[in-house]
Design a protein around this motif. Structure first.
Motif, PDB file in Angstrom:
ATOM      1  N   PRO A 122       0.809  -1.224   0.000  1.00 29.92           N
ATOM      2  CA  PRO A 122       0.000   0.000   0.000  1.00 29.92           C
ATOM      3  C   PRO A 122       0.848   1.282   0.000  1.00 29.92           C
ATOM      4  O   PRO A 122       0.374   2.331  -0.437  1.00 29.92           O
ATOM      5  N   ALA A 123       2.090   1.174   0.410  1.00 30.79           N
ATOM      6  CA  ALA A 123       2.945   2.365   0.433  1.00 30.79           C
ATOM      7  C   ALA A 123       3.143   2.923  -0.978  1.00 30.79           C
ATOM      8  O   ALA A 123       3.560   4.068  -1.157  1.00 30.79           O
ATOM      9  N   ARG A 124       2.842   2.097  -1.973  1.00 29.59           N
ATOM     10  CA  ARG A 124       3.041   2.551  -3.350  1.00 29.59           C
ATOM     11  C   ARG A 124       1.912   3.444  -3.848  1.00 29.59           C
ATOM     12  O   ARG A 124       1.965   3.933  -4.967  1.00 29.59           O
ATOM     13  N   ILE A 125       0.916   3.674  -2.991  1.00 27.48           N
ATOM     14  CA  ILE A 125      -0.231   4.479  -3.433  1.00 27.48           C
ATOM     15  C   ILE A 125       0.206   5.828  -3.989  1.00 27.48           C
ATOM     16  O   ILE A 125      -0.335   6.310  -4.976  1.00 27.48           O
ATOM     17  N   ARG A 126       1.218   6.413  -3.359  1.00 27.64           N
ATOM     18  CA  ARG A 126       1.662   7.738  -3.805  1.00 27.64           C
ATOM     19  C   ARG A 126       2.179   7.699  -5.231  1.00 27.64           C
ATOM     20  O   ARG A 126       2.070   8.659  -5.972  1.00 27.64           O
TER      21      ARG A 126
END
Ligand code: UDP
Length: 236
Positions: free
Chosen positions: A213-217
């Motif tokens: 989820p950290a890749r959302i950005r």
């Protein structure tokens, strides 16, 4: 084909592999970029990056967003060519022809683990490697290590666009230079590829979003890319 100012070469996996094989056999040098929507979008905003990439020999369509855009601009048969898929083909070919393959990138213990796995699976290939967290002062030594090894194939997994700038700058370092993003992480077994269901339904991006989820950005750029492509297609 032009997508947001980036040239895309519509080769499929098999065609890409044949070109690589022919280049190695004839001693020609090649620089390959696998362009995903993030890179194309970034290039549209950053002309220096776009100009740098444009001197690559092949810019391949990596990701369903690129395939979609290519269809929108009238291309009929377009296949995705991802860094990991092309790397796996290269490894098969390398095993048959005893190539030298250098992996540059990822964290020290991860690239080491990737090479450990690869040596078991492809014993005929001569591997060498270096991690991707070196300082600008260490760069000449890293380059020298690669040049001394004289690889047929250099897989550069420094993330985009760092890997593209590396490959643009160091033309002589290997016969084939290719930016591979997070492929070394996958080869190490530390990061899992999307299961077949997600791949078959072109949902790798969704799998990645849910599993990391950290890749959302980073993925936030995808809808922006879609809007920009629609604008290029219908309003310019
Ligand atoms: N990486 C690296 N050096 C850096 C920054 C990143 O070696 O200074 C590596 C990182 O460890 C990872 C890869 O580059 O293995 C980038 O992976 P990512 O999945 O972000 O690739 P992309 O989506 O950009 O192709």
């Amino acid at each position: 084909m032009d997508i947001l100012g980036t040239r895309i070469d519509l080769l499929n996996l098999q065609e890409s592999m044949s070109r690589i094989f022919r280049a190695v056999a004839s001693g020609k040098k090649l620089w390959i970029v696998t362009a995903n929507p993030e890179l194309i979008y970034r290039g549209a905003k950053d002309k220096k990056l776009q100009a740098t990439i444009s001197s690559a020999d092949f810019i391949l369509p990596d990701g369903i967003g690129v395939v979609w855009a290519a269809h929108l601009f009238g291309a009929e048969k377009v296949e995705r060519v991802t860094g990991i898929d092309l790397t796996l083909k290269i490894l098969e070919e390398g095993q048959q022809h005893r190539w030298r393959i250098f992996l540059l990138g990822s964290k020290p213990e991860i690239v080491k683990k990737a090479v450990y796995n690869l040596r078991q699976k492809y014993p005929a290939i001569d591997f060498a490697y270096h991690h991707g967290y070196f300082s600008p002062e260490e760069e000449p030594a890293v380059l020298e290590k690669i040049e001394r090894f004289a690889p047929h194939i250099l897989l550069v997994g420094l993330g985009a666009p760092k890997q593209e700038y590396w490959n643009a700058a160091y033309k002589g370092s290997a016969q084939i230079r290719m930016g591979v993003g997070g492929t070394i992480d996958v080869l190490s077994g530390e990061v899992k590829r999307a299961p077949q269901f997600f791949r078959a339904h072109n949902l790798e991006w969704l799998y990645r979003l849910v599993s990391q989820p950290a890749r959302i950005r980073r993925q936030i750029v995808l809808p922006l890319y879609v809007c920009k492509v629609l604008k290029q297609r219908y309003f310019s």
